[in-house]
Design a protein around this motif. Structure first.
Motif, PDB file in Angstrom:
ATOM      1  N   ALA A 280      36.327  43.553  41.511  1.00 46.51           N
ATOM      2  CA  ALA A 280      37.460  42.690  41.175  1.00 46.51           C
ATOM      3  C   ALA A 280      37.517  41.477  42.090  1.00 46.51           C
ATOM      4  CB  ALA A 280      38.762  43.485  41.257  1.00 46.51           C
TER       5      ALA A 280
ATOM      6  N   SER B 265      40.068  34.982  36.300  1.00 44.71           N
ATOM      7  CA  SER B 265      40.837  36.228  36.279  1.00 44.71           C
ATOM      8  C   SER B 265      41.373  36.599  34.903  1.00 44.71           C
ATOM      9  CB  SER B 265      42.004  36.121  37.274  1.00 44.71           C
ATOM     10  OG  SER B 265      42.809  34.994  36.981  1.00 44.71           O
ATOM     11  N   ARG B 266      40.838  36.003  33.851  1.00 39.93           N
ATOM     12  CA  ARG B 266      41.213  36.375  32.490  1.00 39.93           C
ATOM     13  C   ARG B 266      40.168  37.369  31.980  1.00 39.93           C
ATOM     14  NH1 ARG B 266      40.564  32.842  29.040  1.00 39.93           N
ATOM     15  NH2 ARG B 266      42.330  33.117  27.636  1.00 39.93           N
TER      16      ARG B 266
ATOM     17  N   THR C 129      36.942  37.750  40.261  1.00 40.22           N
ATOM     18  CA  THR C 129      38.077  36.820  40.201  1.00 40.22           C
ATOM     19  C   THR C 129      37.819  35.595  41.069  1.00 40.22           C
ATOM     20  OG1 THR C 129      39.213  38.117  41.921  1.00 40.22           O
ATOM     21  CG2 THR C 129      39.777  38.588  39.620  1.00 40.22           C
ATOM     22  N   ARG C 130      37.022  35.736  42.100  1.00 43.32           N
ATOM     23  CA  ARG C 130      36.680  34.581  42.924  1.00 43.32           C
ATOM     24  C   ARG C 130      35.618  33.696  42.271  1.00 43.32           C
ATOM     25  NH1 ARG C 130      34.912  37.129  47.052  1.00 43.32           N
ATOM     26  NH2 ARG C 130      32.703  36.907  46.550  1.00 43.32           N
TER      27      ARG C 130
ATOM     28  N   VAL D 214      43.261  43.415  38.900  1.00 42.48           N
ATOM     29  CA  VAL D 214      43.266  42.045  38.378  1.00 42.48           C
ATOM     30  C   VAL D 214      44.671  41.457  38.403  1.00 42.48           C
ATOM     31  CG1 VAL D 214      42.947  40.686  36.266  1.00 42.48           C
ATOM     32  CG2 VAL D 214      41.174  42.297  36.989  1.00 42.48           C
TER      33      VAL D 214
ATOM     34  N   ARG E  99      45.728  40.156  41.583  1.00 40.07           N
ATOM     35  CA  ARG E  99      45.062  38.902  41.903  1.00 40.07           C
ATOM     36  C   ARG E  99      45.490  37.791  40.943  1.00 40.07           C
ATOM     37  NH1 ARG E  99      42.854  43.189  43.672  1.00 40.07           N
ATOM     38  NH2 ARG E  99      41.425  43.258  45.439  1.00 40.07           N
TER      39      ARG E  99
ATOM     40  N   GLY F 247      45.797  37.795  37.779  1.00 37.37           N
ATOM     41  CA  GLY F 247      44.989  37.685  36.575  1.00 37.37           C
ATOM     42  C   GLY F 247      45.733  38.102  35.319  1.00 37.37           C
TER      43      GLY F 247
END
Length: 389
Positions: free
Chosen positions: A135, A144-145, A139-140, A167, A170, A172
């Motif tokens: 994760a 984050s979708r 996400t980085r 997510v 974060r 997302g």
């Protein structure tokens, strides 16, 4: 159990990995890792001068058959230690048997966590040893979708639940969550692919397992999607699945695991070389295979201490045991029966191997209940610094 020494008699252990059925591809590598470790131990004189004798059965990827064979091994064959299971549904099927009979199951597959049986030693990754790192990386690097797709049984549901929480923490968004049968065909993925095209996620989180894995990746490739922009990310797509998928359809996709066959260390090079010499030059190791291998060595070390197959004595002896595994030095945690492992993230390269794009420089303590989704211990801080390079 009678612990009187029986000179010359082998130590009998049950081995339950599917050689047929939907998960036979990955379970065959677990079987081979198990047998190779047993052969190494026996070649070195066995344990207390007695060989380990594997009693191998084929549960055919069927939870009911796993349960029946475990019962038969523990009653008719009088075996108290089992090595086996890939899917969580098969582990759950065996669990009542080993608990009722006070046996010991050594389980070498990553799983969804939220379990700690005194009759199981867990050597695959817990969620804090692969899911949290995946994760963070995704996400980085991608966004984050997230679109989630998995096989229809317990592990995908629980792993998707954990990934959803990670997510959302974060900032997302989960765009969809779809599940297909274990025996899903490539055609069955067509509606999912159309939905992905409409929703345009930043990445796809796959908990598809078994033969259906290749169907998902081929459907993705035929749709013309670009893994550099929207990869499939998984905890279960290993080198075994990549061999089935092929390089063209797997290149650029991402997996998190404690072990990849591309680890650049002398210990891993020796492991891979022995494995290929034993089972074929084109055979590839993977995280579940490696855990199946090292858990036999941990068991043998414990057996030397216990000098007996009594479950209570063996369990006490295996707690705290360490072994220099191909992934790095591993250790059984007495707190929860799980294993200190080395989190890594890999991306499939042009040769079909995993290029390691992030890795922890230390083994991480297992947290099967994911008590803290953002644990900031020293290992995690060093992980984040290295991953950001």
């Amino acid at each position: 159990m009678d612990c009187t020494p029986k000179s010359g008699e082998p130590w009998r252990v049950g081995v339950l990995f599917s050689q047929t059925g939907v998960t036979a591809g990955i379970e065959r590598t677990q079987l081979q890792g198990t047998l190779m470790a047993i052969e190494e131990i026996n070649a070195g004189g066995g344990v207390d001068g007695r060989e380990i004798l594997p009693v191998v059965r084929d549960p055919q990827s069927d939870p009911a058959l796993f349960s029946a064979l475990a019962e038969r091994l523990m009653t008719e064959e009088r075996v108290s230690v089992l090595f086996g299971c890939y899917m969580s549904s098969t582990r759950k099927a065996i669990l009542p048997v080993v608990e009722r009979r006070n046996g010991l199951l050594l389980y070498s597959t990553l799983y969804e966590g939220f379990e700690c049986s005194r009759n199981v030693i867990y050597t695959g990754a817990a969620p804090n040893q692969n899911g949290r790192q995946l994760a963070d990386y995704l996400t980085r690097e991608y966004g984050s979708r997230v679109y989630m797709v998995g096989s229809d049984y317990i592990y995908p549901y629980e792993s998707s639940r954990i990934m959803r929480e990670l997510v959302l923490q974060r900032s997302g968004k989960i765009l969809a969550e779809k599940y297909l049968p274990l025996n899903a065909t490539q055609k069955a993925f067509a509606p999912v692919i159309r939905d992905i095209r409409r929703k345009q996620p930043d990445f796809i989180f796959s908990t598809v397992v078994g033969a259906a894995t290749a169907h998902l990746y081929h459907a993705y490739a035929e749709a013309g999607f670009d893994p550099a922009r929207m990869p499939i990310a998984s905890l279960t797509t290993s080198e075994a699945e990549i061999s089935d998928i092929g390089v063209a359809a797997s290149r650029g996709h991402v997996t998190a695991a404690p072990y990849f066959d591309s680890i650049d260390s002398e210990a891993n090079r020796r492991f891979v070389a022995r494995y290929r010499e034993r089972f074929g030059e084109h055979e590839r190791t993977n995280a579940s295979c490696e855990a199946a291998y090292f858990q036999v060595h941990l068991f043998a070390q414990a057996l030397r201490i216990a000098s007996c197959m009594d479950t209570d004595r063996l369990r006490d002896a295996i707690f705290g045991q360490e072994f220099d595994a191909p992934q790095g030095r591993v250790r059984i945690d007495p707190d929860n029966n799980h294993t200190y492992l080395w989190p890594r993230v890999g991306r499939v390269d042009a040769e079909g191997r995993f290029e390691i794009v992030a890795e922890s420089p230390v083994a991480m303590k297992p947290d099967p209940y994911l008590v803290d989704h953002n644990a900031a211990d020293e290992a995690d801080i060093r992980w984040r610094r290295q991953a950001a390079v």
